[in-house]
Design an enzyme around this catalytic site. Sequence first.
Site, PDB file in Angstrom:
ATOM      1  N   GLU A 146       7.560  29.436 -11.932  1.00  0.00           N
ATOM      2  CA  GLU A 146       6.859  29.711 -11.262  1.00  0.00           C
ATOM      3  C   GLU A 146       6.646  29.822 -10.426  1.00  0.00           C
ATOM      4  OE1 GLU A 146       6.170  32.668 -12.588  1.00  0.00           O
ATOM      5  OE2 GLU A 146       5.319  31.951 -14.603  1.00  0.00           O
TER       6      GLU A 146
ATOM      7  N   GLN B  46       9.346  35.255  -4.801  1.00  0.00           N
ATOM      8  CA  GLN B  46       9.992  35.621  -3.231  1.00  0.00           C
ATOM      9  C   GLN B  46      11.573  35.793  -4.284  1.00  0.00           C
ATOM     10  OE1 GLN B  46       7.604  33.904  -0.367  1.00  0.00           O
ATOM     11  NE2 GLN B  46       7.558  36.441   0.207  1.00  0.00           N
TER      12      GLN B  46
ATOM     13  N   TYR C  82      -1.824  33.218  -8.628  1.00  0.00           N
ATOM     14  CA  TYR C  82      -0.717  34.021  -9.814  1.00  0.00           C
ATOM     15  C   TYR C  82      -0.378  32.101 -10.100  1.00  0.00           C
ATOM     16  CZ  TYR C  82       3.805  34.442 -11.497  1.00  0.00           C
ATOM     17  OH  TYR C  82       4.386  34.445 -12.397  1.00  0.00           O
TER      18      TYR C  82
ATOM     19  N   ASP D 286       1.725  38.872 -10.585  1.00  0.00           N
ATOM     20  CA  ASP D 286       2.594  39.210  -9.134  1.00  0.00           C
ATOM     21  C   ASP D 286       2.357  40.886  -8.813  1.00  0.00           C
ATOM     22  OD1 ASP D 286       3.872  40.224 -11.004  1.00  0.00           O
ATOM     23  OD2 ASP D 286       5.249  39.018 -11.399  1.00  0.00           O
TER      24      ASP D 286
ATOM     25  N   CYS E 177       9.982  49.212 -16.053  1.00  0.00           N
ATOM     26  CA  CYS E 177       8.467  49.681 -15.170  1.00  0.00           C
ATOM     27  C   CYS E 177       9.096  49.290 -13.564  1.00  0.00           C
ATOM     28  CB  CYS E 177       7.368  49.439 -15.251  1.00  0.00           C
ATOM     29  SG  CYS E 177       5.989  50.561 -14.087  1.00  0.00           S
TER      30      CYS E 177
END
Length: 366
Positions: free
Chosen positions: A45, A50, A128, A146, A200
């Site tokens: 994680e 990013q 997160y 996120d 998505c």
Amino acid sequence: MNNLHVLEKINIPQFREDIISWFQMEQRDLPWRKDQDPYKVWVSEIMLQQTRVDTVIPYFNRFMEWFPSLQSLADADEEKVLKAWEGLGYYSRVKNLQSAVREVAQEYNGIVPDTLEEISKLKGVGPYTAGAILSIAYGRPEPAVDGNVMRVLSRILLIEEDIAKPKTRKIFEEAVRRLIDDNHTSAFNQALMELGAMICTPGVPACLLCPVRDHCEAYAEGVQSQLPVKNLKKRSRDVPIAAAVITNSRQEILIRKRPAKGLLADLWEFPNYEDHASLTTKRESFRQQFQEQIHVIPELGEHLISIEHIFSHLVWKMDVYLGTAEGITEDMLISQQMKWVAETEVEHYAFPVSHQKIWKAYLEKK
């Protein structure tokens, strides 16, 4: 919570079943999904912040080879840890990770905390990351929100709040708390993330392939491509930089360690300076600033390479030269966090991507 009235329209048990069954069939085969080890979940994680999944996979595999357990990372030399992270960027992530892992080793007997209160105290573990570890590794019904999750839920629930604003995250966290399947927290949270990554997606989502299309309010109204709303724009500034690969008569390379705080902290680099001298060339700017620091005037030869390296808030515009220097004393080197290293030793030090490009150009030039 604002906009969450749409939840009343959703058949939540069916939504859970649809998204979890899709995830179980379609999820990507990723190395950190082999088990639910809290340490591996944590490392993955942090790496994925990013950074694209495809980029992370080889780094994760190598990191686990070098540091297969939480204790091995806690005991590792920071230089080796930075080298393992070299090229991933945002190096404060791994420095914070190692600091937090050491705290877990000392204060929690090497066991990653399984409560929100305790895990949130660890350095670099924000809402997160805490939610991801607790839900994926420990089965706790905590949200892990996120960018992917915000994009998915902004469409499903027709949330038009600006996701660039920190306060908006609270809306999505509340939505996940009300949607999450308490019996399948790991699969549910990962399914939301996976849906955002694969179906998505930003811009025009692949709605015809979406397992929860029938639950999606934005799709029903035909506005899915207009969501999420994100208005925050950061201005970046250009930073002109003169850099050089400096050698001596022994064919050693001069490298410098960056400060322990700030951008690219503790990484190594080739000597470089911001070019503030508008009336001189970049070569002269470098020579002047090098002389001010080291009290030796370097000889600069041909131009090696130009590099443009983009950060979130600035752009380095680098011109790099070949150079030589003699007569630099040990005291001068120590005071400037510099050292001479053999050409074969350069690869043992962790460099930022821009300076890796410099070194590659140098080797190709030889």
